[in-house]
Design a protein around this motif. Structure first.
Motif, PDB file in Angstrom:
ATOM      1  N   ASN A   5       0.850  -1.185   0.000  1.00 49.89           N
ATOM      2  CA  ASN A   5       0.000   0.000   0.000  1.00 49.89           C
ATOM      3  C   ASN A   5       0.887   1.237   0.000  1.00 49.89           C
ATOM      4  O   ASN A   5       1.757   1.372   0.874  1.00 49.89           O
ATOM      5  N   VAL A   6       0.646   2.107  -0.956  1.00 50.00           N
ATOM      6  CA  VAL A   6       1.420   3.341  -1.080  1.00 50.00           C
ATOM      7  C   VAL A   6       0.492   4.508  -0.778  1.00 50.00           C
ATOM      8  O   VAL A   6      -0.565   4.648  -1.392  1.00 50.00           O
ATOM      9  N   LYS A   7       0.894   5.330   0.178  1.00 46.77           N
ATOM     10  CA  LYS A   7       0.132   6.524   0.532  1.00 46.77           C
ATOM     11  C   LYS A   7       0.881   7.731  -0.029  1.00 46.77           C
ATOM     12  O   LYS A   7       2.100   7.847   0.159  1.00 46.77           O
ATOM     13  N   ARG A   8       0.153   8.587  -0.725  1.00 46.29           N
ATOM     14  CA  ARG A   8       0.764   9.757  -1.365  1.00 46.29           C
ATOM     15  C   ARG A   8       0.180  11.048  -0.818  1.00 46.29           C
ATOM     16  O   ARG A   8      -0.960  11.082  -0.360  1.00 46.29           O
ATOM     17  N   GLY A  13       3.742  12.914  -4.045  1.00 49.35           N
ATOM     18  CA  GLY A  13       4.939  12.332  -3.445  1.00 49.35           C
ATOM     19  C   GLY A  13       4.556  11.207  -2.491  1.00 49.35           C
ATOM     20  O   GLY A  13       3.454  11.189  -1.937  1.00 49.35           O
ATOM     21  N   ILE A  14       5.448  10.273  -2.310  1.00 52.05           N
ATOM     22  CA  ILE A  14       5.186   9.144  -1.423  1.00 52.05           C
ATOM     23  C   ILE A  14       5.379   9.572   0.029  1.00 52.05           C
ATOM     24  O   ILE A  14       6.410  10.108   0.395  1.00 52.05           O
ATOM     25  N   SER A  81      15.608  14.969   0.485  1.00 49.20           N
ATOM     26  CA  SER A  81      14.192  14.626   0.300  1.00 49.20           C
ATOM     27  C   SER A  81      13.916  14.166  -1.127  1.00 49.20           C
ATOM     28  O   SER A  81      13.218  13.184  -1.351  1.00 49.20           O
ATOM     29  N   GLU A  82      14.480  14.878  -2.082  1.00 52.17           N
ATOM     30  CA  GLU A  82      14.290  14.529  -3.489  1.00 52.17           C
ATOM     31  C   GLU A  82      14.876  13.148  -3.803  1.00 52.17           C
ATOM     32  O   GLU A  82      14.248  12.326  -4.472  1.00 52.17           O
ATOM     33  N   LYS A  83      16.064  12.889  -3.288  1.00 53.61           N
ATOM     34  CA  LYS A  83      16.699  11.590  -3.521  1.00 53.61           C
ATOM     35  C   LYS A  83      15.940  10.474  -2.819  1.00 53.61           C
ATOM     36  O   LYS A  83      15.802   9.367  -3.353  1.00 53.61           O
ATOM     37  N   GLN A  84      15.436  10.753  -1.630  1.00 56.83           N
ATOM     38  CA  GLN A  84      14.644   9.779  -0.885  1.00 56.83           C
ATOM     39  C   GLN A  84      13.377   9.427  -1.670  1.00 56.83           C
ATOM     40  O   GLN A  84      13.003   8.252  -1.770  1.00 56.83           O
ATOM     41  N   GLN A  85      12.732  10.443  -2.253  1.00 57.11           N
ATOM     42  CA  GLN A  85      11.542  10.210  -3.077  1.00 57.11           C
ATOM     43  C   GLN A  85      11.880   9.348  -4.294  1.00 57.11           C
ATOM     44  O   GLN A  85      11.125   8.447  -4.660  1.00 57.11           O
ATOM     45  N   PRO A 111      -2.308   5.051  -5.745  1.00 53.74           N
ATOM     46  CA  PRO A 111      -3.152   5.934  -6.552  1.00 53.74           C
ATOM     47  C   PRO A 111      -2.469   6.459  -7.830  1.00 53.74           C
ATOM     48  O   PRO A 111      -3.131   6.687  -8.819  1.00 53.74           O
ATOM     49  N   LYS A 112      -1.160   6.599  -7.807  1.00 55.95           N
ATOM     50  CA  LYS A 112      -0.452   7.114  -8.986  1.00 55.95           C
ATOM     51  C   LYS A 112      -0.434   6.082 -10.104  1.00 55.95           C
ATOM     52  O   LYS A 112      -0.490   6.418 -11.272  1.00 55.95           O
ATOM     53  N   TRP A 113      -0.309   4.823  -9.764  1.00 57.86           N
ATOM     54  CA  TRP A 113      -0.147   3.765 -10.737  1.00 57.86           C
ATOM     55  C   TRP A 113      -1.346   2.809 -10.728  1.00 57.86           C
ATOM     56  O   TRP A 113      -1.163   1.601 -10.841  1.00 57.86           O
TER      57      TRP A 113
END
Length: 117
Positions: A5-8, A13-14, A81-85, A111-113
């Motif tokens: 489960n991915v929460k955005r 962003g994740i 943060s950007e690299k972590q994303q 939700p993105k995919w």
């Protein structure tokens, strides 16, 4: 079945990735689907820790396994943060590739995919 489960957030962003369950695609210790999910998720979380030094907020299940929760969040340093994303997105894409060929054993809710990658 392994469920991801991915929460955005509102910017897509994740915020959080939760992986739970077991694939049961083979005998305990010989389940290559479970091993692949574990290797990808643990490898990328360890990369965040070791390469970015960001001390990720991760919870694991007891010795039975079958549960990982990573609260990706934001880091004080925007570059980190950007690299972590990017690493979190890479984890999701890699897990989608496993689900694509092993859909009986891995399910992903993102939700993105929604339609897949």
């Amino acid at each position: 079945m392994v469920t991801v489960n991915v929460k955005r957030n509102e910017q897509n962003g994740i915020e959080e990735i939760t992986i739970s369950g077991h694939a049961n695609a083979g005998k305990h210790g010989s389940d290559i689907v479970c091993a692949a999910v574990s290797a990808i998720s643990l490898g990328l979380i360890n990369s965040v820790d070791l390469l970015l030094g960001s001390n990720p907020d991760v919870q694991f299940a007891d010795k039975e396994g079958g549960f990982i929760n990573w609260k990706v969040g934001c880091h004080q340093d925007p570059l980190v943060s950007e690299k972590q994303q990017l690493l979190a997105e890479s984890m999701v894409v890699s897990l989608f590739m496993i689900a694509e060929t092993n859909g009986r054993y891995v399910s992903i809710q993102d939700p993105k995919w929604q339609g897949g990658v």
